[in-house]
Design a protein around this motif. Structure first.
Motif, PDB file in Angstrom:
ATOM      1  N   GLU A  40       0.843  -1.189   0.000  1.00  0.00           N
ATOM      2  CA  GLU A  40       0.000   0.000   0.000  1.00  0.00           C
ATOM      3  C   GLU A  40       0.879   1.239   0.000  1.00  0.00           C
ATOM      4  O   GLU A  40       1.871   1.306   0.723  1.00  0.00           O
ATOM      5  CB  GLU A  40      -0.896  -0.004   1.232  1.00  0.00           C
ATOM      6  CG  GLU A  40      -1.933   1.091   1.185  1.00  0.00           C
ATOM      7  CD  GLU A  40      -2.933   0.986   2.330  1.00  0.00           C
ATOM      8  OE1 GLU A  40      -2.879   1.857   3.216  1.00  0.00           O
ATOM      9  OE2 GLU A  40      -3.728   0.038   2.334  1.00  0.00           O
ATOM     10  N   ASN A  43      -0.464   9.551  -4.482  1.00  0.00           N
ATOM     11  CA  ASN A  43      -0.567   9.180  -5.890  1.00  0.00           C
ATOM     12  C   ASN A  43       0.661   8.446  -6.397  1.00  0.00           C
ATOM     13  O   ASN A  43       1.758   8.609  -5.870  1.00  0.00           O
ATOM     14  CB  ASN A  43      -0.734  10.446  -6.743  1.00  0.00           C
ATOM     15  CG  ASN A  43      -2.067  11.120  -6.497  1.00  0.00           C
ATOM     16  OD1 ASN A  43      -3.061  10.462  -6.220  1.00  0.00           O
ATOM     17  ND2 ASN A  43      -2.084  12.442  -6.594  1.00  0.00           N
ATOM     18  N   LEU A 101      -5.188   1.730  -8.020  1.00  0.00           N
ATOM     19  CA  LEU A 101      -4.142   2.747  -8.015  1.00  0.00           C
ATOM     20  C   LEU A 101      -4.742   4.143  -7.992  1.00  0.00           C
ATOM     21  O   LEU A 101      -5.752   4.411  -8.632  1.00  0.00           O
ATOM     22  CB  LEU A 101      -3.270   2.609  -9.268  1.00  0.00           C
ATOM     23  CG  LEU A 101      -2.579   1.257  -9.479  1.00  0.00           C
ATOM     24  CD1 LEU A 101      -1.847   1.261 -10.809  1.00  0.00           C
ATOM     25  CD2 LEU A 101      -1.635   0.942  -8.343  1.00  0.00           C
ATOM     26  N   ALA A 102      -4.083   5.014  -7.248  1.00  0.00           N
ATOM     27  CA  ALA A 102      -4.415   6.437  -7.279  1.00  0.00           C
ATOM     28  C   ALA A 102      -3.380   7.068  -8.202  1.00  0.00           C
ATOM     29  O   ALA A 102      -2.247   7.304  -7.803  1.00  0.00           O
ATOM     30  CB  ALA A 102      -4.317   7.029  -5.878  1.00  0.00           C
ATOM     31  N   VAL A 103      -3.762   7.262  -9.446  1.00  0.00           N
ATOM     32  CA  VAL A 103      -2.817   7.763 -10.437  1.00  0.00           C
ATOM     33  C   VAL A 103      -2.890   9.283 -10.502  1.00  0.00           C
ATOM     34  O   VAL A 103      -3.974   9.859 -10.629  1.00  0.00           O
ATOM     35  CB  VAL A 103      -3.101   7.148 -11.833  1.00  0.00           C
ATOM     36  CG1 VAL A 103      -2.113   7.667 -12.863  1.00  0.00           C
ATOM     37  CG2 VAL A 103      -3.060   5.622 -11.767  1.00  0.00           C
ATOM     38  N   LYS A 108     -10.379   5.987  -9.660  1.00  0.00           N
ATOM     39  CA  LYS A 108      -9.549   4.893  -9.142  1.00  0.00           C
ATOM     40  C   LYS A 108      -9.190   4.043 -10.356  1.00  0.00           C
ATOM     41  O   LYS A 108     -10.041   3.749 -11.193  1.00  0.00           O
ATOM     42  CB  LYS A 108     -10.347   4.037  -8.154  1.00  0.00           C
ATOM     43  CG  LYS A 108     -10.735   4.810  -6.918  1.00  0.00           C
ATOM     44  CD  LYS A 108     -11.594   3.980  -5.984  1.00  0.00           C
ATOM     45  CE  LYS A 108     -11.937   4.793  -4.751  1.00  0.00           C
ATOM     46  NZ  LYS A 108     -12.764   4.061  -3.799  1.00  0.00           N
ATOM     47  N   TYR A 109      -7.957   3.661 -10.438  1.00  0.00           N
ATOM     48  CA  TYR A 109      -7.500   2.857 -11.565  1.00  0.00           C
ATOM     49  C   TYR A 109      -7.399   1.411 -11.087  1.00  0.00           C
ATOM     50  O   TYR A 109      -6.567   1.089 -10.253  1.00  0.00           O
ATOM     51  CB  TYR A 109      -6.146   3.387 -12.038  1.00  0.00           C
ATOM     52  CG  TYR A 109      -5.815   2.992 -13.445  1.00  0.00           C
ATOM     53  CD1 TYR A 109      -6.384   3.664 -14.523  1.00  0.00           C
ATOM     54  CD2 TYR A 109      -4.946   1.934 -13.699  1.00  0.00           C
ATOM     55  CE1 TYR A 109      -6.082   3.307 -15.823  1.00  0.00           C
ATOM     56  CE2 TYR A 109      -4.647   1.569 -15.002  1.00  0.00           C
ATOM     57  CZ  TYR A 109      -5.221   2.256 -16.056  1.00  0.00           C
ATOM     58  OH  TYR A 109      -4.930   1.894 -17.343  1.00  0.00           O
ATOM     59  N   ARG A 165      -6.411   9.265  -0.996  1.00  0.00           N
ATOM     60  CA  ARG A 165      -5.937   8.601  -2.209  1.00  0.00           C
ATOM     61  C   ARG A 165      -4.758   7.717  -1.842  1.00  0.00           C
ATOM     62  O   ARG A 165      -3.788   8.170  -1.244  1.00  0.00           O
ATOM     63  CB  ARG A 165      -5.519   9.646  -3.248  1.00  0.00           C
ATOM     64  CG  ARG A 165      -6.720  10.379  -3.847  1.00  0.00           C
ATOM     65  CD  ARG A 165      -6.289  11.453  -4.812  1.00  0.00           C
ATOM     66  NE  ARG A 165      -5.642  10.901  -5.999  1.00  0.00           N
ATOM     67  CZ  ARG A 165      -6.167  10.919  -7.233  1.00  0.00           C
ATOM     68  NH1 ARG A 165      -7.340  11.449  -7.447  1.00  0.00           N
ATOM     69  NH2 ARG A 165      -5.518  10.404  -8.246  1.00  0.00           N
ATOM     70  N   LYS A 166      -4.892   6.455  -2.203  1.00  0.00           N
ATOM     71  CA  LYS A 166      -3.778   5.530  -1.966  1.00  0.00           C
ATOM     72  C   LYS A 166      -3.855   4.398  -2.971  1.00  0.00           C
ATOM     73  O   LYS A 166      -4.907   4.149  -3.553  1.00  0.00           O
ATOM     74  CB  LYS A 166      -3.808   4.993  -0.537  1.00  0.00           C
ATOM     75  CG  LYS A 166      -5.069   4.260  -0.171  1.00  0.00           C
ATOM     76  CD  LYS A 166      -5.075   3.882   1.298  1.00  0.00           C
ATOM     77  CE  LYS A 166      -6.391   3.232   1.672  1.00  0.00           C
ATOM     78  NZ  LYS A 166      -6.503   2.957   3.088  1.00  0.00           N
ATOM     79  N   SER A 167      -2.727   3.748  -3.171  1.00  0.00           N
ATOM     80  CA  SER A 167      -2.664   2.635  -4.117  1.00  0.00           C
ATOM     81  C   SER A 167      -2.404   1.364  -3.347  1.00  0.00           C
ATOM     82  O   SER A 167      -1.586   1.346  -2.427  1.00  0.00           O
ATOM     83  CB  SER A 167      -1.537   2.873  -5.120  1.00  0.00           C
ATOM     84  OG  SER A 167      -1.798   4.044  -5.862  1.00  0.00           O
ATOM     85  N   LYS A 168      -3.104   0.330  -3.737  1.00  0.00           N
ATOM     86  CA  LYS A 168      -2.930  -0.956  -3.059  1.00  0.00           C
ATOM     87  C   LYS A 168      -2.834  -2.059  -4.108  1.00  0.00           C
ATOM     88  O   LYS A 168      -3.653  -2.109  -5.023  1.00  0.00           O
ATOM     89  CB  LYS A 168      -4.127  -1.198  -2.131  1.00  0.00           C
ATOM     90  CG  LYS A 168      -3.919  -2.378  -1.229  1.00  0.00           C
ATOM     91  CD  LYS A 168      -4.972  -2.435  -0.138  1.00  0.00           C
ATOM     92  CE  LYS A 168      -4.653  -3.627   0.768  1.00  0.00           C
ATOM     93  NZ  LYS A 168      -5.469  -3.697   1.941  1.00  0.00           N
TER      94      LYS A 168
END
Length: 142
Positions: free
Chosen positions: A44, A48, A76-78, A84-85, A108-111
Motif C-alpha cells: 500500500e 498518488n 491505483l491512485a494515479v 480509481k485505476y 488517495r492511496k494505491s494498493k
C-alpha cells in the motif's frame, strides 16, 4: 514315456503364468496451492503514483516473475486522474481500467496484491514505492 513339459522355468522368470501380481502406479501429481513457497504480498502506498513509472515498473517486473505469479490485482491512485485505476493480472497479462472517481475527502492511496510462489518480495516492494508521484516523494522526504 516322455511328457513334453518345460520345467526349467526359474522363480524370477515370467513363464507365461500370471501369479496374480498387480502393479498399481500411485504416482499422482496434484498441483495444490498449499505449497510452502506460495504466498501473497500486499503493498500500500499513500498518495498518488506516477502512471509512467507504474507502467514501466510492471513492464519490467512481469516478464521476470510471470511464471511464478498466479494473480495480481490492485487499485491505483494515479496522479492526474480523478478515477480509481483498477487493474488485475494473471501471469504476464494484465489490464487496467479507470473505475469510479475518488470521493471528495477520501484518502488517495494505491494498493496492490500479488499471489505467487518464490516472489522477490523485497524487490517488488522497494520498486513499487519508487513509483510514487514526484510530489509525494518530496513530501515524504521533508
Amino acid at each position: 514315456h516322455d511328457h513334453d513339459h518345460d520345467h526349467d522355468c526359474g522363480h524370477d522368470q515370467d513363464c507365461g503364468h500370471d501369479h496374480g501380481h498387480h502393479h498399481h502406479d500411485h504416482d499422482h501429481e496434484h498441483d495444490h496451492i498449499h505449497d510452502d513457497r506460495v504466498s501473497s504480498l500486499s503493498l500500500e502506498l499513500k498518495g498518488n503514483v506516477d502512471y509512467d513509472k507504474i507502467d514501466m515498473w510492471l513492464g519490467g517486473l512481469l516478464p521476470e516473475i510471470h511464471t511464478d505469479l498466479y494473480r495480481m490485482k490492485g487499485i491505483l491512485a494515479v496522479e492526474g486522474y480523478d478515477e480509481k485505476y483498477v487493474f488485475q493480472g494473471i501471469h504476464a497479462m494484465f489490464e487496467g481500467t479507470p473505475h469510479e472517481p475518488w470521493k471528495p475527502g477520501e484518502e488517495r492511496k494505491s494498493k496492490i496484491v500479488f499471489i505467487g510462489k518464490d516472489l522477490p518480495k523485497e524487490r517488488i516492494e522497494k520498486t513499487f514505492f519508487e513509483c510514487a508521484a514526484t510530489a509525494e516523494l518530496e513530501e515524504a522526504s521533508k
